[in-house]
Scaffold this motif. Structure first.
Motif, PDB file in Angstrom:
ATOM      1  N   GLU A 767       0.832  -1.207   0.000  1.00  0.00           N
ATOM      2  CA  GLU A 767       0.000   0.000   0.000  1.00  0.00           C
ATOM      3  C   GLU A 767       0.867   1.257   0.000  1.00  0.00           C
ATOM      4  N   ILE A 768       1.971   1.209   0.741  1.00  0.00           N
ATOM      5  CA  ILE A 768       2.865   2.370   0.787  1.00  0.00           C
ATOM      6  C   ILE A 768       3.493   2.619  -0.580  1.00  0.00           C
ATOM      7  N   PHE A 771       1.054   4.242  -2.773  1.00  0.00           N
ATOM      8  CA  PHE A 771       0.938   5.651  -2.401  1.00  0.00           C
ATOM      9  C   PHE A 771       2.115   6.448  -2.959  1.00  0.00           C
ATOM     10  N   ILE A 772       3.311   5.878  -2.858  1.00  0.00           N
ATOM     11  CA  ILE A 772       4.509   6.562  -3.362  1.00  0.00           C
ATOM     12  C   ILE A 772       4.403   6.759  -4.873  1.00  0.00           C
ATOM     13  N   ASP A 773       3.907   5.751  -5.568  1.00  0.00           N
ATOM     14  CA  ASP A 773       3.748   5.892  -7.029  1.00  0.00           C
ATOM     15  C   ASP A 773       2.763   7.016  -7.357  1.00  0.00           C
ATOM     16  N   HIS A 774       1.626   7.032  -6.674  1.00  0.00           N
ATOM     17  CA  HIS A 774       0.643   8.096  -6.915  1.00  0.00           C
ATOM     18  C   HIS A 774       1.215   9.467  -6.527  1.00  0.00           C
ATOM     19  N   THR A 811      -4.504   9.251  -4.561  1.00  0.00           N
ATOM     20  CA  THR A 811      -3.477   9.244  -3.523  1.00  0.00           C
ATOM     21  C   THR A 811      -4.114   9.192  -2.136  1.00  0.00           C
ATOM     22  N   VAL A 812      -5.154   9.981  -1.940  1.00  0.00           N
ATOM     23  CA  VAL A 812      -5.844   9.971  -0.646  1.00  0.00           C
ATOM     24  C   VAL A 812      -6.506   8.615  -0.398  1.00  0.00           C
ATOM     25  N   HIS A 813      -7.107   8.047  -1.439  1.00  0.00           N
ATOM     26  CA  HIS A 813      -7.759   6.743  -1.304  1.00  0.00           C
ATOM     27  C   HIS A 813      -6.739   5.668  -0.923  1.00  0.00           C
ATOM     28  N   THR A 814      -5.560   5.716  -1.527  1.00  0.00           N
ATOM     29  CA  THR A 814      -4.511   4.755  -1.193  1.00  0.00           C
ATOM     30  C   THR A 814      -4.057   4.935   0.245  1.00  0.00           C
TER      31      THR A 814
END
Length: 845
Positions: A767-768, A771-774, A811-814
């Motif tokens: 998940e992190i 998030f980093i990709d987004h 990004t927020v959803h992730t």
């Protein structure tokens, strides 16, 4: 059954009055079983009839009765139908009853039978016939218990007539005709030496491990022969066993035992030959007296040979050692003699191993050290293992283990450390010490244990010293921790900076040699440069290597990159790093910690990119309201990134400090106990009390040299020094403790997620990374917006703004998925019941 009842009635007719009902029924049962047998024959029936005569003691005066009895029995051999057989026996019974009544009436009219010389003379021919008839009871060694209680011919007839005694007859005169056909004792003595050696003779043939005693030997002499022939049977049995084992591949200890047993057989045969040729033996009693001790010893050797095939050589040696204190002097003496002969060879085994590390494959089955033939075991470098099952009882387990370590360490020092001069001096020194040991003395075990302890301490201390001084054992341990266990963060940071462009590519486009330059530059630009150009000639640093795991061609370099540390013997004997035995603990730990470092790198990179973007937007005041909106969103998303970064930092710090560092300190503490080379002479532990008193723990020794008094100070010889197996076990325990920790283990499951902690954390890592990709894409979009604003390209700006908003939502959803996973992970930690994990859960909130 009618057949059995009729037979019992017939037998009762011919039986003397004093014969019991039990004997009559027993004879009837034997005849019934014979008649029911499918292999009934006339010779077998004759043998049964002869046995009945022997039990009844019938005389030839009853020959007509016996003739009638036999005439009834012989036709039964050809009758198969039981009904016909019963009817035939019923008719025979009637005829025999009439015949016996008629015979008894006529016999009473004849003059009564008297016991006198004339009667014996008249019956001499019949007595001779009786004597020459083969006996079925006194024919072999095994049938002594079946000898019948036979009475004289005349006494068996007293029920059929009034017995009269001859006043002038003597008992000797009456028995002379009976013994006239028996074998004289002097003839037996001439023939018996062959039998005592298990050799067949005309008088005493040997067949099927039995010695056949002739029928015309009296019972009293037969009993003596049974006692004497025991020696012949045992001698023959042991001789055949020895001859067999001479042609079989057996261990050296058993070969020695065979020679010793054969020596005694030669002594026994020599004694028999001496007695036979001396002419001193006048009777069987005299012969038995001379052979009594020899036969008793033969029994003991027979017992030993019976155990020979069951027990190993070391077990036989332990048996003899235990039997040396036996209450029987014969067993005690034999055991002592055999133990002394076998311990000499066993001591040779010990010396070859203790002085040369030599193990002969011929005695692998009777020595507590054996060669390990399994290439998958941890002993593939020095392929010897310690077998507790083969420890002799006269040596304690602790001593035998030290013996095993001494030989194994000797091989380690000579073959891998190449300390040949020291090994040669060591062998010479202790060769003399072991040659002075008397393995036959009562104090041999204690002296051997003392010498083994001294030798063990010396060789273990030297091996530990060689590993530390020549092969930098402790420095290598620290390097393993710094490199493979992420102990040097700056080194890992430089690797990320140098290799990020390469690691972003797919595996199929990467080559292992591409990392050689990066690895060298990372060492030069990090704190590891302090290990370069030291006295080890870069021995420690030069073992660092980088490679790519073979995990698939579609993965990125980030997923397959790993560091390695190449170790060769002798260090590979005590450090399990990259052995070819599928134990990859360091690789497993490194790949897990690599995820933390990867997240650290990208979150830091995202933080720097965000700061640079915000700074750039703030400098452009032309579109201040619009720029403020962009920077506000970036700042808020940066807070989310910061929360992820903080979570990663906390959990990473826990792994590094409370799992790896804690176990590494424990490892070093275990080694630290063995680090001091020499204890300080003259110092002593003490306790200081509040009132100023001091209590010393022990006795304070003088500081002066005591060698002038013949006292050597050997305090530096302690058991604190670890041997090569201890070092290997300590290192393996260090790795196992890390991997068995609940946060590393794949078996310890959380109470709420029902997943192992390591798997839950890997899911959080995924998940992190999303998030980093987004977040990285968002920063890239924001940068493009900044460029288009400066270019005043409103159309492109509007498109990028829409894309920016969409990516922000993703990004927020992730982050929310990450947050949900962390809540579950924290709940598992909180309710685990472990205080340390509970504290970690509070740190992660």
């Amino acid at each position: 059954m009618d057949v059995q009842r009729n037979l019992a009635q017939i037998v009762k007719l011919i039986a003397p009055p004093n014969v019991s009902f039990y004997i009559i029924n027993s004879i009837a049962d034997d005849l019934t079983n014979f008649l029911q047998s499918p292999t009934k024959t006339i010779p077998r029936l004759e043998s049964i009839i002869f046995g009945i005569k022997s039990k009844f003691g019938a005389s030839t005066h009853h020959e007509t009765i016996w003739k009638a009895f036999e005439d009834i029995l012989f036709p039964l051999v050809s009758i198969r139908n039981p009904k016909d057989m019963a009817e035939y026996l019923n008719q025979g019974y009637q005829q025999l009853r009439n015949f016996t009544q008629t015979y008894k009436n006529t016999s009473h009219s004849v003059s009564s039978i008297s016991l006198n010389p004339e009667m014996l003379e008249n019956n001499s021919s019949n007595l001779q016939d009786h004597q020459m008839t083969p006996s079925v009871y006194a024919e072999s060694f095994e049938t002594l218990d079946k000898l019948s209680d036979r009475r004289s011919l005349m006494s068996s007839m007293h029920n059929y007539g009034a017995g009269e005694l001859l006043d002038n007859s003597t008992l000797k005169g009456l028995t002379i005709p009976y013994y006239s056909k028996t074998v004289p004792e002097k003839d037996i003595i001439k023939s018996i030496p062959y039998t005592l050696l298990g050799i067949t003779s005309d008088m005493f043939p040997v067949a099927n491990e039995m010695i056949i005693i002739p029928f015309n030997i009296p019972n009293a002499i037969s009993g003596q022969l049974h006692l004497l022939f025991e020696g012949g049977l045992i001698y023959r049995n042991i001789s055949s066993r020895i001859e067999y084992y001479k042609h079989v591949n057996i261990s050296p200890l058993k070969q020695t035992l065979i020679l010793e047993v054969e020596k005694y057989l030669n002594i026994y045969s020599g004694l028999v030959n001496q007695l036979a040729s001396s002419g001193q033996i006048r009777s069987l009693n005299d012969l038995y007296t001379h052979l009594y001790d020899a036969i008793i010893q033969l029994r003991t050797y027979y017992f030993i040979m019976h155990k020979f095939q069951i027990l190993r050589g070391d077990e036989l040696l332990s048996l003899f050692n235990t039997s040396m204190s036996h209450g029987d002097k014969t067993i005690q003496n034999i055991s002592s003699k055999l133990y002394k002969n076998l311990i000499h060879l066993y001591f040779k085994y010990l010396r070859n191993w203790l002085l040369l590390g030599k193990l002969d494959d011929t005695y692998k089955d009777e020595f507590f050290i054996k060669r390990d033939t399994n290439p998958n075991n941890l002993n593939f470098i020095i392929p010897f293992i310690f077998d507790k099952q083969r420890i002799p009882k006269f040596l304690p387990e602790n001593t035998t283990y030290k013996i095993y370590i001494i030989g194994k360490t000797y091989i380690f020092i000579t073959d891998f450390c190449k300390e040949l001069q020291w090994a040669n001096d060591f062998t010479k020194k202790y060769t003399y010490r072991y040659e002075t040991l008397d393995c036959f003395s009562a104090s041999f075990s204690n002296e051997l244990m003392d010498l083994v302890n001294e030798q063990y301490l010396e060789i273990v201390k030297h091996s530990y010293y060689i590993l530390k001084s020549k092969f930098y054992y402790e420095e290598v341990l620290y390097m393993l921790k710094n490199v493979l266990l992420m102990g040097r963060s700056d080194f890992m940071d430089v690797i990320f900076l140098k290799s990020q462009n390469i690691l972003n590519q797919q595996v199929k486009r990467l080559r292992n040699y591409a990392f050689a330059r990066i690895l060298q530059e990372s060492i030069d630009e990090s704190s590891l440069r302090n290990a370069l150009n030291k006295i080890d000639n870069n021995f420690i640093v030069g073992k660092i290597d980088a490679r790519l795991l073979n995990m698939g061609q579609d993965l990125l370099g980030w997923d397959v990159f790993t560091l390695d540390y190449v170790i060769h013997p002798p260090l590979s004997t005590v450090l399990n790093v990259n052995r070819p035995d599928e134990r990859k603990e360091y690789l497993q730990i490194f790949n897990f910690l690599w995820r933390f470092k990867r997240i650290d790198f990208f979150t830091n990179k995202g933080m720097l990119d965000t700061k640079e973007l915000i700074r750039s937007f703030k400098k452009n005041t032309q579109f201040s309201p619009f720029n403020k909106d962009i920077t506000s969103k970036l700042s808020k998303l940066s807070i989310l990134r910061s929360q992820i970064q903080q979570f990663n930092y906390k959990i990473e710090n826990y792994y590094l400090q409370f799992v790896i560092e804690k176990n590494f300190k424990s490892l070093m503490n275990n080694l630290q106990l063995n680090k001091n080379n020499i204890k300080t002479v003259g110092t002593i532990d003490s306790t200081n009390f509040v009132n100023g008193n001091i209590r010393f723990e022990g006795i304070l020794k003088p500081k002066n040299d005591l060698s002038m008094f013949g006292i050597s100070d050997n305090d530096y010889f302690t058991d604190d020094y670890p041997n090569i197996e201890n070092l290997n076990d300590l290192h393996n325990k260090f790795l196992d403790n890390i991997l068995q920790h609940k946060l590393f283990s794949s078996t310890e499951e959380g109470k709420h997620s029902k997943q192992p902690y390591s798997r839950s954390l890997i899911f959080i890592f995924e998940e992190i990374l999303q998030f980093i990709d987004h977040y990285s894409s968002l920063c890239e979009i924001a940068y493009n917006i900044f460029l288009q604003i400066n270019l005043q390209n409103s159309t492109e700006v509007n498109t990028l703004i829409d894309l920016f908003n969409t990516k922000s939502h993703k990004t927020v959803h992730t982050f929310r998925r990450f947050q949900k996973a962390t809540y579950m992970y924290i709940a598992d930690l909180r309710d685990d019941g472990d205080n340390e994990l509970n504290q970690l859960s509070r740190m992660l909130r």
